[in-house]
Scaffold this active site. Structure first.
Site, short mmCIF file in Angstrom:
data_model
loop_
_atom_site.label_atom_id
_atom_site.label_comp_id
_atom_site.label_asym_id
_atom_site.label_seq_id
_atom_site.Cartn_x
_atom_site.Cartn_y
_atom_site.Cartn_z
N HIS A 1 0.85 -1.19 0.00
CA HIS A 1 0.00 0.00 0.00
C HIS A 1 0.89 1.24 0.00
CE1 HIS A 1 -3.12 2.87 1.13
NE2 HIS A 1 -3.98 1.95 0.76
N ASP B 1 -8.04 -4.98 -0.36
CA ASP B 1 -8.53 -5.82 -1.47
C ASP B 1 -8.20 -7.29 -1.31
OD1 ASP B 1 -7.64 -3.03 -3.36
OD2 ASP B 1 -9.67 -3.78 -3.12
#
Ligand code: SDX
Length: 429
Positions: free
Chosen positions: A308, A365
């Protein structure tokens, strides 16, 4: 005495103000850099070190794995709130009282229906069109049905009308996109149903058939939408803000956000995760082989759902979704072999130097697609669900940018092309 940053560049020395946010984040305000330095600017690919604005909507601390909407921790909102209440919080800044919330919900459900001509727009797409492409097109089409939304100086009441319309109609667009793709007749919204139940009903009910919305599925969807509702200046939200900065309609900015979210490095990752897990399963489930591929610089394979830009600790949303995945699959009596593969990958990655050194953890996700699958939501609708969740965040950020009167976004560049040269006639080249 406000803090200053001293800059020495191109033979000049000057100071720039340092601003501090309510969570003690600091930024050098370079608003006067070019003027003070006689033309020097900053360069920051991907804006990894650059703030584009100040915002009061969402705070996240990537090192500590903290995420709060208007000051409320995501863990509390996911456990105690509802998606439409969180939407109200993000857009209007505070949790509504009971009367306000009931009125807000009623106004949304009263606006679930869409103009019949929307069906003609959708029918213009081939049935294999990706739902995200249809969704962004239909979102833009709202400017045709509501031309007043194009007014750059729209009144606050007019803006609120636009907000409620797109919040209410997006589930209808999303569900109808899915139905058309399958060649199934569309199901009209049911204004007596809550937001998630209405969406699921339009997705899965068959005409003349019975379809009972499973409360486990509706509650899980509501929680997932809350977890996706906003995430400060991510790729799609920054797209919404910069598109909105040219003073176009809310609807065109939302459409731009949908298109930015579609990419596999952003919202499209939830689809890519399931495809990756399925490939690993069909390849025999050898997680070590695929981890090695993810670490191999010569191999384009990346561990989708991992890493991320901001979180260098566990994505707090991933922690909540992982727990919800176990609960939903158990409640629905679903055994999904890819869940065990996902957990196996996570376990190996969290003890592997490559991932530990780069602080790569599962992101939002990584597990969400497993829940969507258990809910019978097809893979190419995963990013559409992400867009449904992110919609109130995009709206809130667009509204904040407009209310703050922010200037049109227009970054500069450093030119590295040819210097001045003379045109040559084609027979002399
Ligand atoms: C979302 O911004 C947001 O807030 C987004 C989001 C939201 O709510 O809006 O949180 C939603 O988009 C989540 C992210 C979904 N995307 C994926 O899961 C795709 C897989 N992840 C990566 O592509 C990547 O981690 C990104 C795109 C998410 C972040 O990329 P960065 O910040 O540009 O980091 P990077 O590409 O510079 O990577 C740093 C290092 C590199 O190795 P080195 O060059 O230092 O040796 O980490 C490696 C990368 O190769 N790396 C990975 C990896 N992610 C980063 N290696 C293997 N697998 C991965 N997934």
């Amino acid at each position: 005495m406000s803090e200053k940053a001293k800059v020495i560049v191109d033979g000049k020395e000057f100071e720039l103000p340092v601003i501090t946010g309510t969570e003690n984040e600091k930024a050098i305000d370079i608003g006067k850099l070019r003027a003070e330095s006689g033309g020097v600017i900053t360069l920051d690919y991907g804006f990894k070190n650059t703030g584009s604005t100040t915002s009061s909507i969402t705070f996240l601390d990537g090192e500590k794995g903290i995420l709060r909407y208007r000051g409320y921790p995501i863990e509390q909102l996911a456990e105690k709130s509802e998606f439409l209440e969180v939407a109200y919080l993000l857009i209007y800044g505070d949790l509504p009282d009971k009367e306000t919330y009931e009125k807000f919900k009623r106004e949304i459900s009263d606006s679930y229906f869409v103009h019949e001509d929307i069906k003609k727009i959708m029918d213009g797409f081939p049935s294999n069109a990706h739902p995200m492409g249809v969704l962004s097109s239909v979102a833009t089409s709202l400017t045709a049905f509501y031309p007043a939304s194009l007014d750059p100086n729209r009144s606050p009441e007019g803006v609120n009308l636009s907000i409620k319309r797109i919040l209410a109609k997006m589930p209808t667009f999303a569900a109808w996109t899915y139905r058309r793709k399958l060649g199934r007749p569309i199901i009209y919204p049911d204004t007596a149903m809550d937001y998630c139940s209405n969406f699921l009903n339009m997705m899965f009910k068959m005409p003349g058939g019975r379809y009972e919305v499973d409360p486990v599925v509706a509650n899980a969807l509501d929680k997932l939408l809350i977890l996706h509702a906003d995430h400060e200046q991510n790729c799609s939200t920054s797209t919404v803000r910069i598109t909105g900065s040219s003073r176009g309609s809310l609807y065109t900015s939302i459409s731009a956000g949908i298109n930015a979210l579609w990419g596999p490095l952003h919202g499209g990752a939830n689809m890519a995760v399931i495809e990756m897990l399925e490939n690993i399963r069909m390849d025999g489930g050898d997680t070590k082989k695929w981890m090695d591929k993810a670490k191999d610089k010569d191999d384009p394979f990346r561990l989708m759902g991992f890493g991320h830009r901001v979180y260098k600790n566990f994505d707090p949303r991933a922690r909540i979704i992982k727990k919800a995945a176990d609960e939903v699959l158990e409640a629905l009596g679903v055994q999904d072999p890819v869940l065990d593969i996902a957990k196996g990958l996570e376990e190996v990655a969290l003890s592997d130097d490559y991932f530990v050194e780069r602080k790569l953890y599962p992101n939002v996700d990584f597990y969400s697609g497993i829940i969507y699958r258990a809910m019978q939501i097809p893979v190419d609708m995963f990013t559409v669900i992400f867009a449904l969740g992110r919609l109130p965040g995009w709206i809130a950020q667009w509204k904040e940018m407009r209310e703050n009167g922010e200037p049109i976004g227009r970054p500069r560049q450093i030119y590295v092309g040819h210097t001045n040269r003379t045109y040559q006639p084609i027979n002399e080249r």
